[in-house]
Enzyme design. Structure first.
Site, PDB file in Angstrom:
ATOM      1  N   TRP A 164       0.630  -1.214   0.221  1.00 29.06           N
ATOM      2  CA  TRP A 164       0.166  -0.035   0.038  1.00 29.06           C
ATOM      3  C   TRP A 164       0.610   0.958  -0.260  1.00 29.06           C
ATOM      4  O   TRP A 164       0.083   2.443  -0.134  1.00 29.06           O
ATOM      5  CB  TRP A 164      -0.866   0.101   1.154  1.00 29.06           C
ATOM      6  N   ASN A 165       1.768   1.456   0.444  1.00 28.45           N
ATOM      7  CA  ASN A 165       3.038   2.644   0.763  1.00 28.45           C
ATOM      8  C   ASN A 165       3.125   3.023  -1.132  1.00 28.45           C
ATOM      9  O   ASN A 165       3.385   4.478  -0.608  1.00 28.45           O
ATOM     10  CB  ASN A 165       3.842   2.099   1.738  1.00 28.45           C
ATOM     11  N   ARG A 173       6.568  -0.728 -11.969  1.00 26.81           N
ATOM     12  CA  ARG A 173       7.861  -1.675 -11.570  1.00 26.81           C
ATOM     13  C   ARG A 173       8.160  -3.464 -11.756  1.00 26.81           C
ATOM     14  O   ARG A 173       9.008  -3.688 -12.270  1.00 26.81           O
ATOM     15  CB  ARG A 173       8.370  -1.115 -10.030  1.00 26.81           C
ATOM     16  N   LYS A 188      -1.783  -7.827  -8.039  1.00 28.15           N
ATOM     17  CA  LYS A 188      -2.469  -7.686  -6.590  1.00 28.15           C
ATOM     18  C   LYS A 188      -2.296  -6.650  -5.970  1.00 28.15           C
ATOM     19  O   LYS A 188      -1.994  -7.250  -5.578  1.00 28.15           O
ATOM     20  CB  LYS A 188      -3.663  -8.576  -5.930  1.00 28.15           C
ATOM     21  N   GLY A 242       6.592  -5.943  -0.139  1.00 25.81           N
ATOM     22  CA  GLY A 242       5.938  -5.796   1.028  1.00 25.81           C
ATOM     23  C   GLY A 242       6.165  -6.844   2.149  1.00 25.81           C
ATOM     24  O   GLY A 242       7.969  -6.875   2.098  1.00 25.81           O
ATOM     25  N   SER A 243       5.855  -7.351   3.267  1.00 20.56           N
ATOM     26  CA  SER A 243       6.369  -7.184   4.116  1.00 20.56           C
ATOM     27  C   SER A 243       7.784  -8.128   4.162  1.00 20.56           C
ATOM     28  O   SER A 243       7.527  -9.633   3.160  1.00 20.56           O
ATOM     29  CB  SER A 243       5.811  -7.457   5.285  1.00 20.56           C
ATOM     30  N   GLU A 264      10.868  -8.030  -2.932  1.00 27.51           N
ATOM     31  CA  GLU A 264      11.180  -6.948  -2.510  1.00 27.51           C
ATOM     32  C   GLU A 264      10.441  -6.534  -1.413  1.00 27.51           C
ATOM     33  O   GLU A 264       9.645  -6.533  -0.761  1.00 27.51           O
ATOM     34  CB  GLU A 264      10.845  -5.520  -3.240  1.00 27.51           C
ATOM     35  N   ARG A 292       9.570  11.121   3.906  1.00 25.73           N
ATOM     36  CA  ARG A 292       8.566  10.283   2.799  1.00 25.73           C
ATOM     37  C   ARG A 292       7.710   9.603   3.296  1.00 25.73           C
ATOM     38  O   ARG A 292       7.788   8.774   3.325  1.00 25.73           O
ATOM     39  CB  ARG A 292      10.097  10.216   1.625  1.00 25.73           C
ATOM     40  N   CYS A 298      10.259   1.238   2.182  1.00 24.79           N
ATOM     41  CA  CYS A 298      10.747  -0.081   3.133  1.00 24.79           C
ATOM     42  C   CYS A 298      12.062   0.481   3.271  1.00 24.79           C
ATOM     43  O   CYS A 298      13.514  -0.216   3.482  1.00 24.79           O
ATOM     44  CB  CYS A 298      11.329  -0.622   1.818  1.00 24.79           C
ATOM     45  N   SER A 455      16.027   6.381  -5.018  1.00 22.15           N
ATOM     46  CA  SER A 455      15.612   5.101  -6.106  1.00 22.15           C
ATOM     47  C   SER A 455      14.894   5.849  -7.489  1.00 22.15           C
ATOM     48  O   SER A 455      14.982   7.626  -7.354  1.00 22.15           O
ATOM     49  CB  SER A 455      14.147   5.251  -5.105  1.00 22.15           C
ATOM     50  N   GLU A 472      14.739  -4.610  -9.438  1.00 21.70           N
ATOM     51  CA  GLU A 472      13.420  -3.928 -10.078  1.00 21.70           C
ATOM     52  C   GLU A 472      14.704  -3.098 -10.707  1.00 21.70           C
ATOM     53  O   GLU A 472      14.931  -2.545  -9.446  1.00 21.70           O
ATOM     54  CB  GLU A 472      12.335  -4.142  -9.266  1.00 21.70           C
TER      55      GLU A 472
HETATM   56  P1  NAD Z   1       2.968  -6.891   3.587  1.00 24.29           P
HETATM   57  O1  NAD Z   1       3.695  -7.868   3.020  1.00 24.29           O
HETATM   58  O2  NAD Z   1       1.268  -6.698   4.124  1.00 24.29           O
HETATM   59  O3  NAD Z   1       1.464  -6.768   2.358  1.00 24.29           O
HETATM   60  C1  NAD Z   1       2.211  -6.892   0.879  1.00 24.29           C
HETATM   61  C2  NAD Z   1       0.935  -7.330  -0.276  1.00 24.29           C
HETATM   62  O4  NAD Z   1       1.379  -8.436  -0.078  1.00 24.29           O
HETATM   63  C3  NAD Z   1      -0.276  -6.763   0.449  1.00 24.29           C
HETATM   64  O5  NAD Z   1      -0.660  -7.059  -1.187  1.00 24.29           O
HETATM   65  C4  NAD Z   1      -0.974  -7.773   0.490  1.00 24.29           C
HETATM   66  O6  NAD Z   1      -2.385  -7.926   0.017  1.00 24.29           O
HETATM   67  C5  NAD Z   1      -0.294  -9.408   0.286  1.00 24.29           C
HETATM   68  N1  NAD Z   1      -0.365 -10.428   1.183  1.00 24.29           N
HETATM   69  C6  NAD Z   1      -0.186 -10.722   2.530  1.00 24.29           C
HETATM   70  N2  NAD Z   1      -0.457 -11.296   2.171  1.00 24.29           N
HETATM   71  C7  NAD Z   1      -0.708 -12.260   2.176  1.00 24.29           C
HETATM   72  C8  NAD Z   1      -0.238 -13.956   1.569  1.00 24.29           C
HETATM   73  N3  NAD Z   1      -0.725 -14.998   2.807  1.00 24.29           N
HETATM   74  N4  NAD Z   1      -0.114 -14.358   0.126  1.00 24.29           N
HETATM   75  C9  NAD Z   1      -0.715 -13.516  -0.427  1.00 24.29           C
HETATM   76  N5  NAD Z   1      -0.765 -11.625  -1.031  1.00 24.29           N
HETATM   77  C10 NAD Z   1      -0.571 -11.644   0.769  1.00 24.29           C
HETATM   78  O7  NAD Z   1       3.095  -5.737   3.570  1.00 24.29           O
HETATM   79  P2  NAD Z   1       2.475  -4.017   3.136  1.00 24.29           P
HETATM   80  O8  NAD Z   1       2.060  -3.648   4.567  1.00 24.29           O
HETATM   81  O9  NAD Z   1       1.034  -3.668   2.305  1.00 24.29           O
HETATM   82  O10 NAD Z   1       3.853  -2.515   2.509  1.00 24.29           O
HETATM   83  C11 NAD Z   1       4.960  -2.621   4.083  1.00 24.29           C
HETATM   84  C12 NAD Z   1       5.799  -3.720   3.729  1.00 24.29           C
HETATM   85  O11 NAD Z   1       6.526  -3.554   2.298  1.00 24.29           O
HETATM   86  C13 NAD Z   1       7.154  -3.047   4.403  1.00 24.29           C
HETATM   87  O12 NAD Z   1       7.641  -4.196   4.628  1.00 24.29           O
HETATM   88  C14 NAD Z   1       7.961  -2.618   2.982  1.00 24.29           C
HETATM   89  O13 NAD Z   1       9.283  -2.383   3.962  1.00 24.29           O
HETATM   90  C15 NAD Z   1       7.736  -3.651   2.568  1.00 24.29           C
HETATM   91  N6  NAD Z   1       7.847  -2.841   1.164  1.00 24.29           N
HETATM   92  C16 NAD Z   1       8.842  -3.339   0.014  1.00 24.29           C
HETATM   93  C17 NAD Z   1       9.976  -2.166  -0.291  1.00 24.29           C
HETATM   94  C18 NAD Z   1      10.973  -2.896  -1.711  1.00 24.29           C
HETATM   95  O14 NAD Z   1      11.045  -2.866  -3.076  1.00 24.29           O
HETATM   96  N7  NAD Z   1      11.708  -3.394  -0.807  1.00 24.29           N
HETATM   97  C19 NAD Z   1       8.897  -1.744  -1.314  1.00 24.29           C
HETATM   98  C20 NAD Z   1       7.797  -0.886  -0.700  1.00 24.29           C
HETATM   99  C21 NAD Z   1       7.463  -1.927   0.281  1.00 24.29           C
END
Ligand code: NAD
Length: 491
Positions: A164-165, A173, A188, A242-243, A264, A292, A298, A455, A472
């Site tokens: 979401w961020n 990307r 998704k 994501g996380s 990522e 920011r 991240c 970035s 990426e």
């Molecule tokens: P999140 O992991 O909770 O969710 C990310 C995505 O995964 C969402 O679309 C969510 O719906 C989906 N998701 C969650 N559980 C899932 C599952 N079991 N199966 C399939 N999909 C699932 O993360 P968030 O809270 O949306 O984003 C924040 C995190 O993303 C932070 O940890 C941040 O550091 C990281 N992030 C990393 C980068 C990078 O480039 N390294 C960039 C942006 C954000």
């Protein structure tokens, strides 16, 4: 089509209502009985509702992508490039509408949302240029007698999961290189911010997207939707941002079909300021690296290590600048400290600050919940944060600067690397030799050397250790969606 609440003005309502609310599958918008509410994090009010996909909808999207794969893979690279270039221009032309949609669903200040649209669009331009530069090889075998023909082919239907961020840029990307390489995809977006991706799908249609090449599914239950798609052998690639916790679950799932992945994941960035740094530049760099997206990146500076001889001076200058940042809804002209994404995020930051205080950190600014509705937390500066504090081991994801002193370069490097994460580190020093030495010693995929935001779509972005796999953007970004094929030729 939507149920826009009265908490938005006419311009905002028009922007929200311009976004299709269905699933985008096989070139057709599909509504569902189940609905996913989208909230404005600045007010907690529901902006609208979008479709909430079932696992069967997800498999339909995968079928659409699989059916379109052969046609898209055989489209001329120039055709794929032209589509991305048209989408790039449309994104830029619609910056104001898209920025407003993003700010409303995600909370970031409008100026930052505009910046994200430009950044997101640039991935399409970069990969439009890369689409026509795929290379291969032809060479004699060392023993002679036969030839090696080496070519590259699209990996196939790809699943793209975004956070979401950065609701748009984390999508472009992935979509940019996937389409450039000749892969179809199912995207998704995060459940908190589906609107930016749905708006992008509509723009891709206007750019001439063939049916099934990009499909978008929104859901309130990502695990239920994605698991059958991930385990389906027609899926050939998962690209996830994501996380780290969710990334690990997905890697285990992908192991079952040996599916290719790009990950990522989270970070815990050290921001190291040496006594010979230009302190004003370091403060400006930290503001960019920390504030920011209201601290929700991240790449956010998480642990700020400042050499002991300058830490008080640095903390004073930083506190002055942080205190002057206006708090407000992202649509207010000067707002910098917008809302966090949801109430859980506010609770997490509140608990991390309480823990640091309890372990001896000193509050120089903020440090108490904001007394206003919405998910706000004030700009906060803490100093003397001990390494044992929970915020030194987890992403703060909020507007909290955590300062700690160090004495020697060796100590700074050791403490900077003392984390399972390895996305980015920042180094501020006027010494070229020290800057390069420390940059090389940091166990990260990225380093900002006297720079708070690095970035760039033309540069390879990604982490090491538990921050992820793959890169990426840049010259290698397209490789994530290509397989290398070797054809042995007898002549
Ligand atoms: P999140 O992991 O909770 O969710 C990310 C995505 O995964 C969402 O679309 C969510 O719906 C989906 N998701 C969650 N559980 C899932 C599952 N079991 N199966 C399939 N999909 C699932 O993360 P968030 O809270 O949306 O984003 C924040 C995190 O993303 C932070 O940890 C941040 O550091 C990281 N992030 C990393 C980068 C990078 O480039 N390294 C960039 C942006 C954000």
């Amino acid at each position: 089509m939507t149920h826009t609440s009265e908490s938005v003005n006419e311009t905002e309502r028009l922007a929200i209502d311009s976004v299709p609310t269905g699933l985008f599958i096989g070139g057709v918008w599909r509504e569902t009985a189940a609905r996913l509410p989208v909230e404005d994090p600045a007010t907690g009010r529901v902006l609208c509702e979008v479709a909430d996909a079932s696992p069967a909808d997800g498999l339909d999207a995968l079928t659409a992508a699989a059916d379109a794969q052969a046609g898209w893979a055989s489209a001329a690279p120039r055709e794929r490039s032209d589509l991305l270039m048209r989408a790039y221009r449309l994104l830029l032309a619609e910056t104001e509408r898209l920025a407003l949609i993003m700010t409303l669903e995600m909370g970031k200040p409008l100026s930052e949302a505009r910046g994200e649209i430009a950044y997101a669009a640039e991935f399409f331009r970069w990969f439009a240029e890369e689409a026509v530069r795929l290379d291969g090889g032809y060479m004699p075998a060392p023993a002679g007698g036969s030839r090696f023909l080496i070519t590259r082919q699209p990996v196939g239907p790809s699943l793209l999961i975004t956070p979401w961020n950065f609701p748009l840029a984390m999508g472009t990307r992935k979509i940019g290189p996937a389409l450039a390489a000749g892969c179809t995809c199912v995207v998704k977006p995060a459940e908190q911010t589906p609107l930016s991706m749905l708006a992008l799908a509509e723009i891709l249609v206007r750019a001439g997207l063939p049916a099934g090449v990009v499909n978008v599914v929104t859901t309130s239950d990502p695990a239920a939707l994605m698991t059958p798609m991930i385990l389906d052998e027609r899926s050939r690639k998962l690209s996830f941002t994501g996380s780290t916790a969710v990334g690990k679950i997905l890697l285990e799932q992908c192991a079952r079909t040996v599916m290719r992945t790009s990950m990522e994941l989270g970070g815990n960035a050290p921001f190291v300021v040496f006594e010979d740094a230009d302190l004003d530049e370091a403060v400006e760099g930290l503001l960019a690296a920390k504030m920011r997206n209201i601290g929700q990146t991240c790449t956010a500076a998480n642990r700020i290590l400042v050499q002991r001889s300058v830490i008080d001076d640095f903390a004073r200058r930083l506190t002055e600048r942080m205190a002057a940042l206006p708090m407000g809804r992202g649509t207010e002209p000067d707002a910098v400290v917008g809302p966090l994404i949801d109430t859980d995020a506010v609770t997490k930051v509140t608990e991390l600050v309480a823990d640091a205080k309890q372990r001896g950190a000193t509050v120089l600014l903020g440090g108490e919940s904001a007394d206003r509705p919405g998910n706000f937390y004030p700009a906060t500066v803490l100093t003397g944060v001990p390494d044992e504090a929970a915020m030194c081991h987890t992403e703060i994801f909020g507007p909290v600067a955590a300062l700690t002193a160090f004495d020697t370069e060796a100590e700074a490097v050791e403490r900077a690397n003392d984390t399972p994460y390895g996305l980015i580190g920042y180094v501020y020093t006027e010494s070229l030799r020290r800057g390069l030495r420390v940059s090389e010693a940091l166990e990260t995929g990225l380093v900002g050397l006297n720079q708070g935001v690095i970035s760039n779509p033309a540069a390879p972005f990604g982490g090491v250790k538990e921050s992820g796999l793959g890169r990426e953007g840049g010259f290698t970004g397209i490789d994530e969606f290509l397989e290398t094929k070797y054809i042995g030729v007898k002549i």
